[in-house]
Design an enzyme around this catalytic site. Structure first.
Site, PDB file in Angstrom:
ATOM      1  N   HIS A  16      37.057  48.723  40.000  1.00  0.00           N
ATOM      2  CA  HIS A  16      37.160  48.806  41.455  1.00  0.00           C
ATOM      3  C   HIS A  16      36.853  50.194  42.020  1.00  0.00           C
ATOM      4  CE1 HIS A  16      38.798  44.899  40.701  1.00  0.00           C
ATOM      5  NE2 HIS A  16      39.837  45.393  40.053  1.00  0.00           N
ATOM      6  N   SER A  60      40.701  37.178  35.131  1.00  0.00           N
ATOM      7  CA  SER A  60      41.350  36.572  36.302  1.00  0.00           C
ATOM      8  C   SER A  60      40.344  36.322  37.424  1.00  0.00           C
ATOM      9  CB  SER A  60      42.472  37.495  36.795  1.00  0.00           C
ATOM     10  OG  SER A  60      41.938  38.681  37.339  1.00  0.00           O
ATOM     11  N   ASP A  73      27.672  54.589  36.827  1.00  0.00           N
ATOM     12  CA  ASP A  73      26.490  55.403  36.493  1.00  0.00           C
ATOM     13  C   ASP A  73      26.082  55.194  35.032  1.00  0.00           C
ATOM     14  OD1 ASP A  73      26.206  56.454  39.009  1.00  0.00           O
ATOM     15  OD2 ASP A  73      27.059  58.422  38.529  1.00  0.00           O
ATOM     16  N   ARG A 117      41.076  44.126  44.508  1.00  0.00           N
ATOM     17  CA  ARG A 117      40.364  43.567  43.348  1.00  0.00           C
ATOM     18  C   ARG A 117      39.058  42.874  43.738  1.00  0.00           C
ATOM     19  NH1 ARG A 117      44.274  44.089  39.249  1.00  0.00           N
ATOM     20  NH2 ARG A 117      46.354  43.852  40.104  1.00  0.00           N
ATOM     21  N   HIS A 120      35.686  39.365  34.021  1.00  0.00           N
ATOM     22  CA  HIS A 120      37.122  39.465  34.305  1.00  0.00           C
ATOM     23  C   HIS A 120      37.795  38.186  33.861  1.00  0.00           C
ATOM     24  CE1 HIS A 120      36.259  43.028  36.592  1.00  0.00           C
ATOM     25  NE2 HIS A 120      35.269  42.361  37.153  1.00  0.00           N
ATOM     26  N   TYR A 129      45.920  36.344  33.316  1.00  0.00           N
ATOM     27  CA  TYR A 129      45.193  36.860  32.149  1.00  0.00           C
ATOM     28  C   TYR A 129      45.248  35.960  30.915  1.00  0.00           C
ATOM     29  CZ  TYR A 129      45.331  40.992  35.104  1.00  0.00           C
ATOM     30  OH  TYR A 129      45.198  41.846  36.170  1.00  0.00           O
ATOM     31  N   ASN A 137      34.556  44.409  30.478  1.00  0.00           N
ATOM     32  CA  ASN A 137      35.697  44.217  31.365  1.00  0.00           C
ATOM     33  C   ASN A 137      36.327  45.593  31.521  1.00  0.00           C
ATOM     34  OD1 ASN A 137      38.001  43.670  32.742  1.00  0.00           O
ATOM     35  ND2 ASN A 137      38.650  41.946  31.464  1.00  0.00           N
TER      36      ASN A 137
HETATM   37  C1  DQA Z   1      40.725  42.434  35.269  1.00  0.00           C
HETATM   38  C2  DQA Z   1      40.975  42.444  36.772  1.00  0.00           C
HETATM   39  C3  DQA Z   1      41.296  43.829  37.275  1.00  0.00           C
HETATM   40  O1  DQA Z   1      41.520  43.811  38.679  1.00  0.00           O
HETATM   41  C4  DQA Z   1      42.545  44.352  36.585  1.00  0.00           C
HETATM   42  O2  DQA Z   1      42.820  45.658  37.020  1.00  0.00           O
HETATM   43  C5  DQA Z   1      42.491  44.260  35.115  1.00  0.00           C
HETATM   44  C6  DQA Z   1      41.854  43.097  34.492  1.00  0.00           C
HETATM   45  C7  DQA Z   1      40.569  41.001  34.725  1.00  0.00           C
HETATM   46  O3  DQA Z   1      40.161  40.858  33.578  1.00  0.00           O
HETATM   47  O4  DQA Z   1      40.895  40.042  35.423  1.00  0.00           O
HETATM   48  O5  DQA Z   1      43.026  45.092  34.409  1.00  0.00           O
HETATM   49  O6  DQA Z   1      39.521  43.126  35.007  1.00  0.00           O
END
Ligand code: DQA
Length: 140
Positions: free
Chosen positions: A77, A99, A84, A108, A97, A22, A71
Site C-alpha cells: 500500500h 484476502s 521501483d 488496503r 493477496h 488469511y 505478496n
Molecule cells: C495482504 C493484504 C494486506 O493489506 C495486509 O497488510 C497483509 C496481507 C493479503 O495477503 O491479503 O499483510 O497482502
C-alpha cells in the site's frame, strides 16, 4: 520454468492472523501447497519471506527465476521502493493477496504495485497464488 514466491512483511504470522481474511494455513503450509501446485504443472519454485523492505527489494532484483509471485503484505500500500524494484527487475511480477483487499479497510484498496505488476489476484486465499502460477505459465 522457475517461479519465485515472495511473501513480505507479517506473512510469517500466517496461522495466527485473522482466519476469515488469511485462511488457516501457516506460512510453511502455504509455501508447500503453492510448490505442489506448481510442481504438478512442471514448474520449479523458490519461496522467500522477509519482514524487511530492503531484503524484498534485493530478492526481487537478484534471483534466477523466470517470474515472480509477490505478496508484499502492508508494503503493497505504500512501498515505492518495492514498486521501483518490480519495475526495473526485468521479470514478470504478479501481485497477490490472500484476502479480499478491495472489500476491507480503505487503506488496503490502494496498491502502489498494481501499476508495475503484470497481473493481480486477490481474495481467494491460497487460490490467489494458484491463479498467479497459472498466469505466469500461460504468459511465459
Ligand atoms: C495482504 C493484504 C494486506 O493489506 C495486509 O497488510 C497483509 C496481507 C493479503 O495477503 O491479503 O499483510 O497482502
Amino acid at each position: 520454468m522457475k517461479i519465485l514466491v515472495i511473501n513480505g512483511v507479517n506473512l510469517h504470522m500466517l496461522g495466527k492472523r485473522k482466519e476469515e481474511h488469511y485462511g488457516a494455513f501457516d506460512l510453511k503450509q502455504l509455501e508447500d501447497c503453492v510448490t505442489k501446485y506448481a510442481k504438478e504443472k512442471g514448474v520449479e519454485t523458490e519461496c522467500f519471506q522477509s519482514n524487511y523492505e530492503g531484503a524484498v527489494v534485493e530478492k526481487i532484483t537478484k534471483n534466477d527465476a523466470d517470474g515472480i509471485i509477490l505478496n508484499a503484505g502492508a508494503h503493497t500500500h505504500y512501498s515505492y521502493a518495492i514498486a521501483d524494484a518490480v519495475e526495473c527487475c526485468g521479470k514478470p511480477v504478479v501481485e497477490v493477496h490472500l484476502s479480499d483487499v478491495e472489500n476491507r479497510e480503505d487503506f488496503r484498496k490502494f496498491s502502489v504495485l498494481t501499476r508495475v505488476c503484470v497481473a493481480r489476484f486477490f481474495g481467494k486465499k491460497e487460490k490467489s497464488y494458484y491463479e498467479a502460477v497459472d498466469f505466469l505459465i500461460k504468459n511465459k
